[in-house]
Design an enzyme around this catalytic site. Sequence first.
Site, PDB file in Angstrom:
ATOM      1  N   HIS A   1       7.502  37.004   6.349  1.00 25.74           N
ATOM      2  CA  HIS A   1       6.391  36.207   6.279  1.00 25.74           C
ATOM      3  C   HIS A   1       5.079  37.116   6.347  1.00 25.74           C
ATOM      4  O   HIS A   1       5.075  37.860   7.441  1.00 25.74           O
ATOM      5  CB  HIS A   1       6.397  35.358   7.355  1.00 25.74           C
TER       6      HIS A   1
ATOM      7  N   GLU B   1       6.827  32.718   2.146  1.00 26.50           N
ATOM      8  CA  GLU B   1       5.470  32.880   2.130  1.00 26.50           C
ATOM      9  C   GLU B   1       5.218  34.522   2.489  1.00 26.50           C
ATOM     10  O   GLU B   1       4.210  35.016   3.145  1.00 26.50           O
ATOM     11  CB  GLU B   1       4.703  32.193   3.324  1.00 26.50           C
TER      12      GLU B   1
ATOM     13  N   CYS C   1      -4.422  33.935   4.486  1.00 33.17           N
ATOM     14  CA  CYS C   1      -4.535  34.162   5.905  1.00 33.17           C
ATOM     15  C   CYS C   1      -3.869  35.820   5.906  1.00 33.17           C
ATOM     16  O   CYS C   1      -4.284  36.381   6.932  1.00 33.17           O
ATOM     17  CB  CYS C   1      -3.647  33.356   6.800  1.00 33.17           C
TER      18      CYS C   1
ATOM     19  N   CYS D   1      -4.151  26.410   8.344  1.00 29.13           N
ATOM     20  CA  CYS D   1      -4.422  27.935   8.679  1.00 29.13           C
ATOM     21  C   CYS D   1      -5.689  28.668   8.063  1.00 29.13           C
ATOM     22  O   CYS D   1      -6.124  29.270   8.832  1.00 29.13           O
ATOM     23  CB  CYS D   1      -3.101  28.601   8.872  1.00 29.13           C
ATOM     24  N   CYS D   2      -5.459  28.419   6.776  1.00 27.77           N
ATOM     25  CA  CYS D   2      -6.170  29.307   6.172  1.00 27.77           C
ATOM     26  C   CYS D   2      -7.926  29.006   6.347  1.00 27.77           C
ATOM     27  O   CYS D   2      -8.670  29.948   6.575  1.00 27.77           O
ATOM     28  CB  CYS D   2      -6.040  29.388   4.502  1.00 27.77           C
TER      29      CYS D   2
HETATM   30 ZN   LIG Z   1      -3.140  30.279   6.062  1.00 21.39          ZN
END
Ligand SMILES: [Zn+2]
Length: 644
Positions: free
Chosen positions: A256, A308, A326, A407-408
């Site tokens: 990841h 990912e 991210c 998250c991003c």
């Molecule tokens: Zn993210």
Amino acid sequence: MVKSVQVPKLLPIKDIQIQEGFWAQRQNTNRNRTIPSIYHQMDITVRLDAWRLDWKPGQPKPHIFWDSDAGKWIQAVAYSLAAHPNPEFEAQVDAVVDLIEKAQQPDGYLNIYYTAVEPENRWRNLRDRHELYDAGHLMEGAVAYYQATGKRELLDVLSRYADHIDRRFGPNEGQKRGYCGHPEVELALVKLYEATGEKRYLNLSKYFVDERGQQPHYFDLEARERGEDPREFWAKTYRYCQAHVPVREQTTAVGHSVRACYLYSGMADIAAHTDDTELADVCRSIWEDLTQHQMYITGGLGPAHSNEGFTFPYDLPNEEAYAETCASVALVGWAQRMFHLDSDRRYIDVVERALYNGVLSGVSFEGSHFFYANPLAAYPNVNPYPTSTSVLTDGHYRRSEWFECACCPPNLARMVASVGQYFYSVKSDTVYVNLYNQNRTNLQVQGSTVQIDEQTNYPWDGDVHFTINTENPTQFKLALRIPGWCRDFNLAVNGKPTSTDLIHGYSVISREWANSDEVTLHLAMPIERIASHPDVRQNAGCIALQHGPIVYCVEEVDNGPQLANIALPRDAQLTAKFDNDLFGGISVITGEAMRLDPRTWPGDLYQPQSALTYPHSPISFKAIPYCFWANRQPGEMRVWIHES
Ligand SMILES: [Zn+2]
């Protein structure tokens, strides 16, 4: 106990004024649109109210990483406040800090999900459940908010939580020997150590780094304790979380990609703070692999959505590129730390590549829509991503207002708000100028305050003008980064052409600087046709256009559909011109290309080539910066263009 050494710190944001230029525009949008829209989305999705810990059975459960969303949003606001005080932002954070403080348990523990929903299962699944990851993002938020406002409440809360974690984890009797499946707390504990001076946090970070991947494997042990078969781990391999072998035995970037770059950041921090040359060499080896085999031209990382993350060397598909926003943010952070180890331009080249391309593509020009995945080519009805991370509008891949796994957006917001910290670095008697943008910055060097006033239209042209202001004449070295993309430059001090040594990619001027000394740097910035390594099979026969640090793309709105049928002759004249009306003023690249018109195709799907005449016709084409794609009418996009 480990020995610790002095490590250069990022400059305080309040000392860097960015009033105009490329990054001022992006920061204005970040402040006026992005950060407020993130707050709004967190509010309406009850991510902030969840800190009240009043979840009841039967209600939708809070997500296990909502804590991290709050941490990153607080960090973004803090960086913004440091340069631009804003009572409304500050009141919003103060209200959430109040909730977080009340949510802390008497023993110091702090987590929404495992306090409100499954209190009996604290620390029982470090592999999958993100408790330490959440803690890390809250620590980063706490440190940034303390540094921006001087308010200690959140810092004290997170210090108590770090103390709790320090008691709970370690090699001693009664402690858990674990570490988080999603690295982040490692780098955050180093920040907490830097802010508080509490060395236990540095030691704990080093413990987490060195325990990772050791046998017997902690994730196996805890899975069996939960009554599960460790072989049923959904990702099948601990490469996914960089725990397949101890970190000092790792040589390549795996798994990841966000987890990877957070871990490597923590490792670089530990290497720097403890003068650990072995760990620094591990970081260098992984860096080499990642940047030479597994990085997109945009600074995107991780081609596959299945993990990912990383797959194998030179596997860089364009339409399917996951390249999570991210991951590019995390890469910038790691690269900056590598620069602190080695003072080499190549790290900042990657900072620049990721910032201007893979990071900024993650947000719309107007500031309130986001990409999670950042493909390098887009076609109608092609969406290789899960619906939780993507949205199609009328068949076209477009940015989304929000994601269930969010998250991003706050990650990008904290990066844009803090970008000034990447402009300069001061190491003993040297001021490194790493990124170019208009700014006025106060630095401490050789015991004196030095102000640097920089004027430039970078990245649209390569002329940069500095005025150095000092209280007293001061001897120091000014090291100007000559970017890797630049093949010719010249330099003048007080109007006099000057030649200097190039040291690790920096043109270094050593002199006693007097008030109002002037430096002029000219970086030649031709349009470059970039080819990729022949082993990148997806780019065979294609080139990408780059102008300075900016990677370009062609879009359907400018060039019509079926962009795969456009080919750029090798001798095509290309022109960069400034368009004041597009995206607040950008350089576009224009020229003449050839297009195969599919309407001339004689019939069946397959034809003998000898029967074809290939009626290519010349067309004017226009390319725009990749980071601004998908902001006008929906349509196709390509970064890699066929060459004829
Ligand atoms: Zn993210």
